[in-house]
Write an enzyme that holds these catalytic residues in place. Sequence first.
Site, PDB file in Angstrom:
ATOM      1  N   CYS A 299      45.292  38.219  39.652  1.00  0.00           N
ATOM      2  CA  CYS A 299      44.376  38.539  38.510  1.00  0.00           C
ATOM      3  C   CYS A 299      44.698  37.327  37.430  1.00  0.00           C
ATOM      4  CB  CYS A 299      44.468  39.885  38.012  1.00  0.00           C
ATOM      5  SG  CYS A 299      42.939  40.449  37.013  1.00  0.00           S
TER       6      CYS A 299
ATOM      7  N   HIS B 174      38.141  43.652  44.190  1.00  0.00           N
ATOM      8  CA  HIS B 174      38.681  43.589  42.992  1.00  0.00           C
ATOM      9  C   HIS B 174      38.040  43.178  41.707  1.00  0.00           C
ATOM     10  CE1 HIS B 174      42.279  41.413  40.923  1.00  0.00           C
ATOM     11  NE2 HIS B 174      41.367  40.999  40.034  1.00  0.00           N
ATOM     12  N   GLU B 175      37.003  42.753  42.007  1.00  0.00           N
ATOM     13  CA  GLU B 175      36.022  42.313  40.761  1.00  0.00           C
ATOM     14  C   GLU B 175      35.410  43.557  40.416  1.00  0.00           C
ATOM     15  OE1 GLU B 175      36.793  39.623  39.400  1.00  0.00           O
ATOM     16  OE2 GLU B 175      37.778  38.639  40.812  1.00  0.00           O
TER      17      GLU B 175
ATOM     18  N   HIS C  85      37.040  45.640  38.197  1.00  0.00           N
ATOM     19  CA  HIS C  85      37.072  45.349  36.542  1.00  0.00           C
ATOM     20  C   HIS C  85      35.994  46.011  35.812  1.00  0.00           C
ATOM     21  CE1 HIS C  85      40.338  42.519  36.182  1.00  0.00           C
ATOM     22  NE2 HIS C  85      40.060  41.768  37.055  1.00  0.00           N
TER      23      HIS C  85
HETATM   24 ZN   LIG Z   1      41.178  40.681  38.199  1.00  0.00          ZN
END
Ligand SMILES: [Zn+2]
Length: 163
Positions: free
Chosen positions: A95, A137-138, A141
Amino acid sequence: MKSIKDILQLGNPLLYEVSEPVLQSELSLVPEWVNDLDNVLQEVRAQYKFGRAIAAPQLGIKKRLIYLNIDKPVVIINPHLSQLSYKMIELWDDCMCFPNLLVKVERHKSLTIKYLDQMWQQQEWNLKDDLAELLQHEYDHLDGKLCTMRAIDNKSFKLRRID
Ligand SMILES: [Zn+2]
């Protein structure tokens, strides 16, 4: 324009907040946000030698917006994940909010993402393997979740050198 120095660092409380949907009335703001995201992504690649995508909250933009640039730029607004596979894959995740830390996580092997594009048109994309784990993953966020919070166990952390 935002630069690599604007990426929020691990520990910044803003990274743990849930972002708001982009409203149709805010569509005119999207090009500027995307411009910032694109610029930062390019700087990250030049400096860290990784980075396929970035989520707006990483720059303190509290909006459900993801920008991908692998073969071509893709703008993902207000995404929804579905068809999450029962089958999981294990990987060392990275990240740009903590570029020298790797975290071992489990992700769904495949999924469907539904989202609005920058023309406010509904899109649907079936993803597997590396793209599936990237979008998970995104997406995390946008919900204020980092891969550190998905570590498989206490030993799922390692540092790498970035020259
Ligand atoms: Zn990230």
